[in-house]
Design a protein around this motif. Sequence first.
Motif, PDB file in Angstrom:
ATOM      1  N   ARG A  64       0.817  -1.211   0.000  1.00  0.00           N
ATOM      2  CA  ARG A  64       0.000   0.000   0.000  1.00  0.00           C
ATOM      3  C   ARG A  64       0.855   1.267   0.000  1.00  0.00           C
ATOM      4  NH1 ARG A  64      -5.311   1.595   1.010  1.00  0.00           N
ATOM      5  NH2 ARG A  64      -5.740  -0.453   0.178  1.00  0.00           N
ATOM      6  N   MET A  65       1.989   1.200   0.690  1.00  0.00           N
ATOM      7  CA  MET A  65       2.788   2.432   0.775  1.00  0.00           C
ATOM      8  C   MET A  65       3.516   2.734  -0.538  1.00  0.00           C
ATOM      9  SD  MET A  65       6.494   1.685   2.060  1.00  0.00           S
ATOM     10  CE  MET A  65       6.798   3.140   1.215  1.00  0.00           C
ATOM     11  N   THR A  66       3.705   1.697  -1.354  1.00  0.00           N
ATOM     12  CA  THR A  66       4.317   1.921  -2.665  1.00  0.00           C
ATOM     13  C   THR A  66       3.203   1.834  -3.699  1.00  0.00           C
ATOM     14  OG1 THR A  66       4.693  -0.426  -2.994  1.00  0.00           O
ATOM     15  CG2 THR A  66       6.461   0.800  -1.961  1.00  0.00           C
ATOM     16  N   ILE A  67       3.218   2.704  -4.660  1.00  0.00           N
ATOM     17  CA  ILE A  67       2.182   2.642  -5.699  1.00  0.00           C
ATOM     18  C   ILE A  67       2.850   2.072  -6.936  1.00  0.00           C
ATOM     19  CG2 ILE A  67       0.762   4.081  -7.199  1.00  0.00           C
ATOM     20  CD1 ILE A  67       0.332   5.857  -4.734  1.00  0.00           C
ATOM     21  N   ASN A  68       2.336   0.945  -7.386  1.00  0.00           N
ATOM     22  CA  ASN A  68       3.081   0.182  -8.386  1.00  0.00           C
ATOM     23  C   ASN A  68       2.616   0.324  -9.830  1.00  0.00           C
ATOM     24  OD1 ASN A  68       3.057  -2.244  -5.837  1.00  0.00           O
ATOM     25  ND2 ASN A  68       4.845  -1.052  -6.430  1.00  0.00           N
ATOM     26  N   VAL A  69       1.688   1.226 -10.070  1.00  0.00           N
ATOM     27  CA  VAL A  69       1.135   1.320 -11.424  1.00  0.00           C
ATOM     28  C   VAL A  69       2.227   1.618 -12.455  1.00  0.00           C
ATOM     29  CG1 VAL A  69      -0.589   2.494 -12.852  1.00  0.00           C
ATOM     30  CG2 VAL A  69      -0.870   2.376 -10.372  1.00  0.00           C
ATOM     31  N   SER A  70       2.207   0.875 -13.547  1.00  0.00           N
ATOM     32  CA  SER A  70       3.151   1.151 -14.626  1.00  0.00           C
ATOM     33  C   SER A  70       2.559   0.652 -15.936  1.00  0.00           C
ATOM     34  CB  SER A  70       4.489   0.471 -14.354  1.00  0.00           C
ATOM     35  OG  SER A  70       5.468   0.961 -15.242  1.00  0.00           O
ATOM     36  N   GLU A  71       3.159   1.000 -17.039  1.00  0.00           N
ATOM     37  CA  GLU A  71       2.761   0.432 -18.327  1.00  0.00           C
ATOM     38  C   GLU A  71       3.912   0.594 -19.314  1.00  0.00           C
ATOM     39  OE1 GLU A  71      -0.444   2.677 -20.277  1.00  0.00           O
ATOM     40  OE2 GLU A  71       0.136   4.420 -19.117  1.00  0.00           O
ATOM     41  N   PHE A  72       3.871  -0.181 -20.397  1.00  0.00           N
ATOM     42  CA  PHE A  72       4.891  -0.057 -21.421  1.00  0.00           C
ATOM     43  C   PHE A  72       4.732   1.283 -22.147  1.00  0.00           C
ATOM     44  CE2 PHE A  72       4.803  -4.562 -20.674  1.00  0.00           C
ATOM     45  CZ  PHE A  72       6.140  -4.923 -20.794  1.00  0.00           C
ATOM     46  N   TYR A  73       5.849   1.909 -22.458  1.00  0.00           N
ATOM     47  CA  TYR A  73       5.869   3.133 -23.266  1.00  0.00           C
ATOM     48  C   TYR A  73       4.984   4.218 -22.653  1.00  0.00           C
ATOM     49  CZ  TYR A  73       7.708   4.728 -27.781  1.00  0.00           C
ATOM     50  OH  TYR A  73       8.450   5.330 -28.775  1.00  0.00           O
ATOM     51  N   ARG A  74       5.046   4.335 -21.314  1.00  0.00           N
ATOM     52  CA  ARG A  74       4.204   5.297 -20.588  1.00  0.00           C
ATOM     53  C   ARG A  74       4.578   6.730 -20.980  1.00  0.00           C
ATOM     54  NH1 ARG A  74       3.772   4.928 -14.001  1.00  0.00           N
ATOM     55  NH2 ARG A  74       1.996   6.311 -13.756  1.00  0.00           N
ATOM     56  N   ASN A  75       3.605   7.577 -21.267  1.00  0.00           N
ATOM     57  CA  ASN A  75       3.825   8.927 -21.822  1.00  0.00           C
ATOM     58  C   ASN A  75       4.671   8.823 -23.097  1.00  0.00           C
ATOM     59  OD1 ASN A  75       4.483   9.435 -18.474  1.00  0.00           O
ATOM     60  ND2 ASN A  75       2.662  10.314 -19.381  1.00  0.00           N
ATOM     61  N   ALA A 103      13.313   2.443  -9.491  1.00  0.00           N
ATOM     62  CA  ALA A 103      11.886   2.339  -9.132  1.00  0.00           C
ATOM     63  C   ALA A 103      11.104   1.810 -10.337  1.00  0.00           C
ATOM     64  CB  ALA A 103      11.319   3.656  -8.621  1.00  0.00           C
ATOM     65  N   CYS A 104      11.488   0.621 -10.757  1.00  0.00           N
ATOM     66  CA  CYS A 104      11.018   0.056 -12.032  1.00  0.00           C
ATOM     67  C   CYS A 104       9.677  -0.656 -11.922  1.00  0.00           C
ATOM     68  CB  CYS A 104      12.059  -0.920 -12.566  1.00  0.00           C
ATOM     69  SG  CYS A 104      12.245  -2.411 -11.522  1.00  0.00           S
ATOM     70  N   SER A 105       9.164  -0.809 -10.703  1.00  0.00           N
ATOM     71  CA  SER A 105       7.897  -1.500 -10.477  1.00  0.00           C
ATOM     72  C   SER A 105       7.903  -2.884 -11.159  1.00  0.00           C
ATOM     73  CB  SER A 105       6.730  -0.633 -10.927  1.00  0.00           C
ATOM     74  OG  SER A 105       5.528  -1.238 -10.534  1.00  0.00           O
ATOM     75  N   LEU A 133      12.115  -1.065  -4.569  1.00  0.00           N
ATOM     76  CA  LEU A 133      12.089  -1.358  -3.139  1.00  0.00           C
ATOM     77  C   LEU A 133      11.306  -2.634  -2.834  1.00  0.00           C
ATOM     78  CD1 LEU A 133      12.339   0.020  -0.262  1.00  0.00           C
ATOM     79  CD2 LEU A 133      10.120   1.008  -0.726  1.00  0.00           C
ATOM     80  N   ASP A 134      10.347  -2.918  -3.684  1.00  0.00           N
ATOM     81  CA  ASP A 134       9.305  -3.884  -3.387  1.00  0.00           C
ATOM     82  C   ASP A 134       9.630  -5.229  -4.050  1.00  0.00           C
ATOM     83  OD1 ASP A 134       6.924  -5.292  -3.307  1.00  0.00           O
ATOM     84  OD2 ASP A 134       5.667  -3.577  -3.802  1.00  0.00           O
ATOM     85  N   VAL A 137       6.931  -6.761  -6.600  1.00  0.00           N
ATOM     86  CA  VAL A 137       6.876  -6.276  -7.989  1.00  0.00           C
ATOM     87  C   VAL A 137       8.074  -6.798  -8.778  1.00  0.00           C
ATOM     88  CG1 VAL A 137       5.442  -4.238  -7.600  1.00  0.00           C
ATOM     89  CG2 VAL A 137       7.924  -3.985  -7.499  1.00  0.00           C
ATOM     90  N   LEU A 138       9.212  -6.955  -8.100  1.00  0.00           N
ATOM     91  CA  LEU A 138      10.395  -7.465  -8.806  1.00  0.00           C
ATOM     92  C   LEU A 138      10.164  -8.912  -9.255  1.00  0.00           C
ATOM     93  CD1 LEU A 138      13.268  -5.976  -6.610  1.00  0.00           C
ATOM     94  CD2 LEU A 138      12.627  -5.265  -8.919  1.00  0.00           C
ATOM     95  N   ALA A 139       9.505  -9.688  -8.402  1.00  0.00           N
ATOM     96  CA  ALA A 139       9.222 -11.084  -8.777  1.00  0.00           C
ATOM     97  C   ALA A 139       8.315 -11.108 -10.011  1.00  0.00           C
ATOM     98  CB  ALA A 139       8.571 -11.820  -7.610  1.00  0.00           C
ATOM     99  N   ARG A 140       7.352 -10.212 -10.054  1.00  0.00           N
ATOM    100  CA  ARG A 140       6.468 -10.173 -11.232  1.00  0.00           C
ATOM    101  C   ARG A 140       7.218  -9.697 -12.460  1.00  0.00           C
ATOM    102  NH1 ARG A 140       1.632  -6.890  -9.002  1.00  0.00           N
ATOM    103  NH2 ARG A 140       1.161  -6.575 -11.194  1.00  0.00           N
TER     104      ARG A 140
END
Length: 257
Positions: A64-75, A103-105, A133-134, A137-140
Amino acid sequence: MINDYQDFIGRVKKLTRINLQLYKEAQMKRRLTSLYEKKGYRNFGEYFQYISSDSNGLNEFLDRMTINVSEFYRNGKRWDVLDQKILPRLIQKNDRLKVWSAACSTGEEPYTLAMVLAKHMPLSKVSILATDLDEEVLARAKMGVYHERSLNELPVDMKRKFFEKNGDYYKVNSEIMKAVTFKKHNLLADSFENNFDLIVCRNVLIYFTEDAKDMLYVKFSNALKTDGIFFVGSTEQIFSATQYNLETEDTFFYRKR
Ligand SMILES: C[S@@+](CC[C@H](N)C(=O)[O-])C[C@H]1O[C@@H](n2cnc3c(N)ncnc32)[C@H](O)[C@@H]1O
């Protein structure tokens, strides 16, 4: 018995090495309060008792303290600038590139980097360090499997070239996966490697206090080679870049002097 946020911060730091003091307070407090209230706890003291004695609780807190949202080619426009303007210049001067996605999520960003870099040079000449940090997310990220919606922004030719499709899921191909090394790293507590040609750190600095950002700009700048590039998120412009020996190269790209 501890009963307020400041005590909680101190205890969490001892337990996890994560310093919540360096994250914007109102935002973090709101997120954590809604989490503990949902679980039936009345204050940060009770909540700390829980997370320090239950590993699922601790994982949920970290989540919860880390927000993990990401996507390919973001912006995407910024990635186009990297592709068409920044990389050709970097490559002129270096035939190998050392790159860091900080912080690659869940991995969309470092894999995007590998895909864009592959247009310019053999990936055997590129090393991409990807850290977060998380651990979850690294495992995923290491699995390299994504739902179709994470690829919405990615140009179609790249989607075709670098993924194997399986139903609604897409797996990053092995050449791209091999180019990226994932590692656990806390930006606010761990030391930085150096001699990077390119550092990408997007959509995490917004969660940090001004003091934390100031410390991080110094460290990122020191971690870059002269003429190396620092690529930040699309709301994360650095207002006094020259103070950190950085010059604006393009919007959201800074060059180390
Ligand atoms: C919103 S994601 C950004 C992902 C990617 N950079 C992007 O722009 O799509 C923020 C990430 O920062 C990570 N994070 C938060 N605090 C961190 C810290 N102190 N050190 C390293 N990573 C951290 C979180 O775990 C999360 O995965």
